[in-house]
Design a protein around this motif. Sequence first.
Motif, PDB file in Angstrom:
ATOM      1  N   ARG A  81      72.134 -10.072  62.669  1.00 25.84           N
ATOM      2  CA  ARG A  81      72.716 -10.831  63.622  1.00 25.84           C
ATOM      3  C   ARG A  81      72.494 -10.109  64.774  1.00 25.84           C
ATOM      4  NH1 ARG A  81      78.269 -11.598  61.689  1.00 25.84           N
ATOM      5  NH2 ARG A  81      77.712 -13.768  61.067  1.00 25.84           N
ATOM      6  N   PHE A  82      71.943 -10.432  65.777  1.00 25.15           N
ATOM      7  CA  PHE A  82      72.305  -9.326  67.233  1.00 25.15           C
ATOM      8  C   PHE A  82      72.213  -9.986  68.551  1.00 25.15           C
ATOM      9  CE2 PHE A  82      68.079 -10.985  65.892  1.00 25.15           C
ATOM     10  CZ  PHE A  82      67.175 -11.152  67.167  1.00 25.15           C
ATOM     11  N   PRO A  83      72.714  -9.933  69.107  1.00 23.75           N
ATOM     12  CA  PRO A  83      72.905 -10.026  70.091  1.00 23.75           C
ATOM     13  C   PRO A  83      71.138  -9.491  71.504  1.00 23.75           C
ATOM     14  CG  PRO A  83      74.321  -8.233  70.688  1.00 23.75           C
ATOM     15  CD  PRO A  83      73.624  -8.692  69.242  1.00 23.75           C
ATOM     16  N   ASP A 106      69.013  -4.314  72.146  1.00 24.73           N
ATOM     17  CA  ASP A 106      69.792  -4.727  71.403  1.00 24.73           C
ATOM     18  C   ASP A 106      70.450  -4.059  70.142  1.00 24.73           C
ATOM     19  OD1 ASP A 106      67.845  -7.274  71.523  1.00 24.73           O
ATOM     20  OD2 ASP A 106      65.866  -5.782  70.558  1.00 24.73           O
ATOM     21  N   ILE A 107      71.869  -5.443  69.324  1.00 22.20           N
ATOM     22  CA  ILE A 107      72.118  -4.717  68.418  1.00 22.20           C
ATOM     23  C   ILE A 107      72.224  -4.945  67.689  1.00 22.20           C
ATOM     24  CG2 ILE A 107      74.501  -4.069  68.164  1.00 22.20           C
ATOM     25  CD1 ILE A 107      75.541  -3.573  71.218  1.00 22.20           C
ATOM     26  N   TYR A 108      71.118  -4.476  66.388  1.00 22.26           N
ATOM     27  CA  TYR A 108      70.775  -5.687  65.299  1.00 22.26           C
ATOM     28  C   TYR A 108      72.500  -5.304  63.956  1.00 22.26           C
ATOM     29  CZ  TYR A 108      66.255  -5.869  66.997  1.00 22.26           C
ATOM     30  OH  TYR A 108      64.847  -6.132  67.475  1.00 22.26           O
ATOM     31  N   THR A 109      72.855  -5.959  63.664  1.00 20.56           N
ATOM     32  CA  THR A 109      73.472  -5.799  62.316  1.00 20.56           C
ATOM     33  C   THR A 109      73.192  -7.234  60.814  1.00 20.56           C
ATOM     34  OG1 THR A 109      75.699  -5.553  63.284  1.00 20.56           O
ATOM     35  CG2 THR A 109      75.939  -6.596  61.355  1.00 20.56           C
ATOM     36  N   ILE A 110      72.403  -6.485  59.897  1.00 17.00           N
ATOM     37  CA  ILE A 110      71.624  -6.290  58.758  1.00 17.00           C
ATOM     38  C   ILE A 110      73.017  -7.606  57.832  1.00 17.00           C
ATOM     39  CG2 ILE A 110      70.380  -6.645  56.893  1.00 17.00           C
ATOM     40  CD1 ILE A 110      68.545  -5.380  59.353  1.00 17.00           C
ATOM     41  N   ARG A 111      73.033  -8.471  57.720  1.00 16.33           N
ATOM     42  CA  ARG A 111      73.734  -9.394  57.341  1.00 16.33           C
ATOM     43  C   ARG A 111      73.805  -9.617  55.846  1.00 16.33           C
ATOM     44  NH1 ARG A 111      76.106 -13.967  57.754  1.00 16.33           N
ATOM     45  NH2 ARG A 111      73.919 -15.114  58.171  1.00 16.33           N
TER      46      ARG A 111
END
Length: 174
Positions: A81-83, A106-111
């Motif tokens: 999930r990322f903007p 970008d700000i990455y969140t690995i779900r």
Amino acid sequence: ILGGVYSLKLDKTENARPSLLRAGVGYTQNKQFISYISGQIYTAERRYQLNGDLGYYDYYFPFGGIGFSTPTNYNENYYVRFPRMRITTLRRAGANFYYGLKLGYDIYTIRRTEPGGLLENGSITGSRGGTLLQYGVQGNYDSRDNIFSAYKGWLVETWVTAADQAIAGSYNFV
């Protein structure tokens, strides 16, 4: 999936390039979501060009491993999930040449990663997510007769970007 395209001319002369704005949103049966607004803006006499992206993604991407030791048929998916924000400003420097600056964030969140996959234990750089601030330079050669459906001409883009942990990022690279 729903999308749209809007074209306009900021320069009213006969040979002016049209500017282009795009927007889209999509949702899948697997609860994946994509939304974005992007565009290319040309000023009068094509003196400047502004390219940009603004989006939000909750989607999966394939990962094929790292290096030559990974089998060529290896593939695993990871869910992230990322903007995203990207902007490029270019200045005309001749008939078909442009140069300018790029910026991306970008700000990455690995779900989720696949059980038993290479990304699962978090030892690969980026597999735990992070912030990415990219900056760089770009040069373009654009001789297309029509940006929507060129009959003749070329579009060649070349760029170099870098990221640095000292400047609000999680990674260093060029």
